[in-house]
Design a protein around this motif. Structure first.
Motif, mmCIF file in Angstrom:
data_model
loop_
_atom_site.group_PDB
_atom_site.id
_atom_site.type_symbol
_atom_site.label_atom_id
_atom_site.label_comp_id
_atom_site.label_asym_id
_atom_site.label_seq_id
_atom_site.Cartn_x
_atom_site.Cartn_y
_atom_site.Cartn_z
ATOM 1 N N ARG A 276 -10.619 14.775 7.912
ATOM 2 C CA ARG A 276 -10.216 15.642 6.856
ATOM 3 C C ARG A 276 -8.834 15.193 6.238
ATOM 4 N NH1 ARG A 276 -11.380 21.428 9.801
ATOM 5 N NH2 ARG A 276 -13.564 21.320 9.427
ATOM 6 N N ASN A 277 -8.634 15.506 4.822
ATOM 7 C CA ASN A 277 -7.462 14.880 4.167
ATOM 8 C C ASN A 277 -6.431 15.793 4.802
ATOM 9 O OD1 ASN A 277 -8.932 13.354 2.854
ATOM 10 N ND2 ASN A 277 -9.118 14.578 1.026
ATOM 11 N N ARG A 278 -5.377 14.941 5.177
ATOM 12 C CA ARG A 278 -4.092 15.803 5.478
ATOM 13 C C ARG A 278 -2.696 15.850 4.354
ATOM 14 N NH1 ARG A 278 -4.396 13.574 11.695
ATOM 15 N NH2 ARG A 278 -6.296 15.103 12.016
ATOM 16 N N PHE A 279 -2.399 16.817 4.067
ATOM 17 C CA PHE A 279 -1.356 16.827 3.057
ATOM 18 C C PHE A 279 -0.083 16.973 3.550
ATOM 19 C CE2 PHE A 279 -5.216 17.707 0.881
ATOM 20 C CZ PHE A 279 -5.156 16.945 -0.080
ATOM 21 N N ILE A 280 1.160 16.485 3.379
ATOM 22 C CA ILE A 280 2.232 16.640 3.658
ATOM 23 C C ILE A 280 3.186 16.968 2.438
ATOM 24 C CG2 ILE A 280 2.268 15.162 5.469
ATOM 25 C CD1 ILE A 280 4.063 13.212 4.014
ATOM 26 N N ASP A 281 4.298 17.707 2.663
ATOM 27 C CA ASP A 281 4.826 18.306 1.391
ATOM 28 C C ASP A 281 5.770 17.290 0.930
ATOM 29 O OD1 ASP A 281 7.386 18.712 2.786
ATOM 30 O OD2 ASP A 281 6.797 20.249 3.944
ATOM 31 N N ALA A 282 6.246 17.552 -0.302
ATOM 32 C CA ALA A 282 7.048 16.404 -0.878
ATOM 33 C C ALA A 282 8.228 16.026 -0.164
ATOM 34 C CB ALA A 282 7.454 16.733 -2.496
ATOM 35 N N VAL A 283 9.218 16.969 0.398
ATOM 36 C CA VAL A 283 10.229 16.458 1.288
ATOM 37 C C VAL A 283 10.007 15.868 2.422
ATOM 38 C CG1 VAL A 283 12.164 17.719 2.441
ATOM 39 C CG2 VAL A 283 11.389 18.971 0.410
ATOM 40 N N ALA A 284 8.860 15.946 3.057
ATOM 41 C CA ALA A 284 8.560 15.176 4.286
ATOM 42 C C ALA A 284 8.262 13.667 3.623
ATOM 43 C CB ALA A 284 7.244 15.862 5.148
ATOM 44 N N ALA A 285 7.408 13.614 2.572
ATOM 45 C CA ALA A 285 7.124 12.358 2.158
ATOM 46 C C ALA A 285 8.311 11.556 1.608
ATOM 47 C CB ALA A 285 6.232 12.380 0.940
ATOM 48 N N VAL A 286 9.241 12.326 1.067
ATOM 49 C CA VAL A 286 10.488 11.569 0.705
ATOM 50 C C VAL A 286 11.232 10.829 1.716
ATOM 51 C CG1 VAL A 286 13.040 11.822 -0.292
ATOM 52 C CG2 VAL A 286 10.820 12.688 -1.591
ATOM 53 N N GLN A 287 11.420 11.924 2.924
ATOM 54 C CA GLN A 287 11.939 11.452 4.294
ATOM 55 C C GLN A 287 11.353 10.055 4.781
ATOM 56 O OE1 GLN A 287 11.924 14.959 6.649
ATOM 57 N NE2 GLN A 287 14.023 15.491 5.739
ATOM 58 N N VAL A 288 9.947 10.188 4.907
ATOM 59 C CA VAL A 288 9.307 9.079 5.278
ATOM 60 C C VAL A 288 9.435 7.579 4.543
ATOM 61 C CG1 VAL A 288 6.689 7.995 5.761
ATOM 62 C CG2 VAL A 288 7.418 10.324 6.267
ATOM 63 N N ALA B 168 12.429 2.715 2.995
ATOM 64 C CA ALA B 168 11.557 1.700 2.541
ATOM 65 C C ALA B 168 12.225 0.699 1.667
ATOM 66 C CB ALA B 168 10.260 2.160 2.070
ATOM 67 N N PRO B 169 11.906 -0.626 1.769
ATOM 68 C CA PRO B 169 12.400 -1.437 1.019
ATOM 69 C C PRO B 169 12.175 -1.041 -0.569
ATOM 70 C CG PRO B 169 10.560 -2.512 1.853
ATOM 71 C CD PRO B 169 10.664 -1.160 2.539
ATOM 72 N N ALA B 170 13.093 -1.367 -1.549
ATOM 73 C CA ALA B 170 12.883 -1.323 -3.059
ATOM 74 C C ALA B 170 11.737 -2.206 -3.625
ATOM 75 C CB ALA B 170 14.080 -1.642 -3.755
ATOM 76 N N VAL B 171 11.085 -1.809 -4.546
ATOM 77 C CA VAL B 171 10.059 -2.538 -4.967
ATOM 78 C C VAL B 171 10.613 -3.016 -6.500
ATOM 79 C CG1 VAL B 171 7.590 -2.509 -6.060
ATOM 80 C CG2 VAL B 171 8.348 -1.242 -3.950
ATOM 81 N N ASP B 172 10.660 -4.305 -6.662
ATOM 82 C CA ASP B 172 10.914 -4.995 -7.873
ATOM 83 C C ASP B 172 9.706 -5.020 -8.748
ATOM 84 O OD1 ASP B 172 11.238 -6.698 -10.074
ATOM 85 O OD2 ASP B 172 12.199 -8.091 -9.001
ATOM 86 N N GLY B 173 9.477 -4.141 -9.548
ATOM 87 C CA GLY B 173 8.178 -3.610 -10.379
ATOM 88 C C GLY B 173 7.959 -5.089 -11.147
ATOM 89 N N LYS B 174 8.670 -5.836 -11.838
ATOM 90 C CA LYS B 174 8.590 -7.031 -12.552
ATOM 91 C C LYS B 174 7.816 -8.124 -11.542
ATOM 92 C CE LYS B 174 10.331 -10.380 -15.494
ATOM 93 N NZ LYS B 174 11.580 -11.095 -15.883
ATOM 94 N N GLN B 175 8.330 -8.212 -10.477
ATOM 95 C CA GLN B 175 7.879 -9.380 -9.434
ATOM 96 C C GLN B 175 6.503 -8.899 -9.007
ATOM 97 O OE1 GLN B 175 9.457 -12.142 -8.654
ATOM 98 N NE2 GLN B 175 7.391 -12.653 -7.948
ATOM 99 N N MET B 176 6.590 -7.480 -8.645
ATOM 100 C CA MET B 176 5.145 -7.119 -8.229
ATOM 101 C C MET B 176 4.085 -7.408 -9.329
ATOM 102 S SD MET B 176 4.096 -3.366 -6.739
ATOM 103 C CE MET B 176 3.510 -2.607 -8.176
ATOM 104 N N ARG B 177 4.308 -7.241 -10.537
ATOM 105 C CA ARG B 177 3.395 -7.418 -11.704
ATOM 106 C C ARG B 177 3.009 -8.898 -11.808
ATOM 107 N NH1 ARG B 177 -0.476 -5.003 -14.367
ATOM 108 N NH2 ARG B 177 0.234 -4.342 -16.467
ATOM 109 N N GLU B 178 4.115 -9.782 -11.551
ATOM 110 C CA GLU B 178 3.765 -11.182 -11.763
ATOM 111 C C GLU B 178 2.935 -11.587 -10.667
ATOM 112 O OE1 GLU B 178 7.640 -12.905 -11.814
ATOM 113 O OE2 GLU B 178 8.028 -12.014 -13.813
ATOM 114 N N ASN B 179 3.011 -11.107 -9.265
ATOM 115 C CA ASN B 179 2.286 -11.470 -8.129
ATOM 116 C C ASN B 179 0.765 -11.078 -8.339
ATOM 117 O OD1 ASN B 179 4.847 -12.575 -6.849
ATOM 118 N ND2 ASN B 179 5.017 -10.569 -5.640
#
Length: 67
Positions: free
Chosen positions: A27-39, A43-54
């Protein structure tokens, strides 16, 4: 079926030999937004431009129709 719905898994046998398994669907398990932000807080920052190029290098984006 009721036991499956409650999470019980069953081993299916043929002449006493296990041949399969009957288990509840995951079954799908949902977590609240606060818990997701904590998880993802550390996490490392994502460079959107570099990701698009890749992605552009890896994915064929030729829009020419195939015959």
């Amino acid at each position: 079926m009721r036991a499956l719905g409650e999470g019980t898994t069953f081993v299916v046998t043929s002449s006493g030999r296990p041949v399969g398994e009957l288990r509840p669907l995951r079954r799908n398990r949902f977590i609240d937004a606060v818990a997701a932000v904590q998880v993802f807080r550390n996490a490392p920052a994502v460079d959107g431009k570099q990701m698009r190029e890749n992605l552009d290098v890896l994915v064929d984006q030729d829009v020419t129709p195939h015959a």
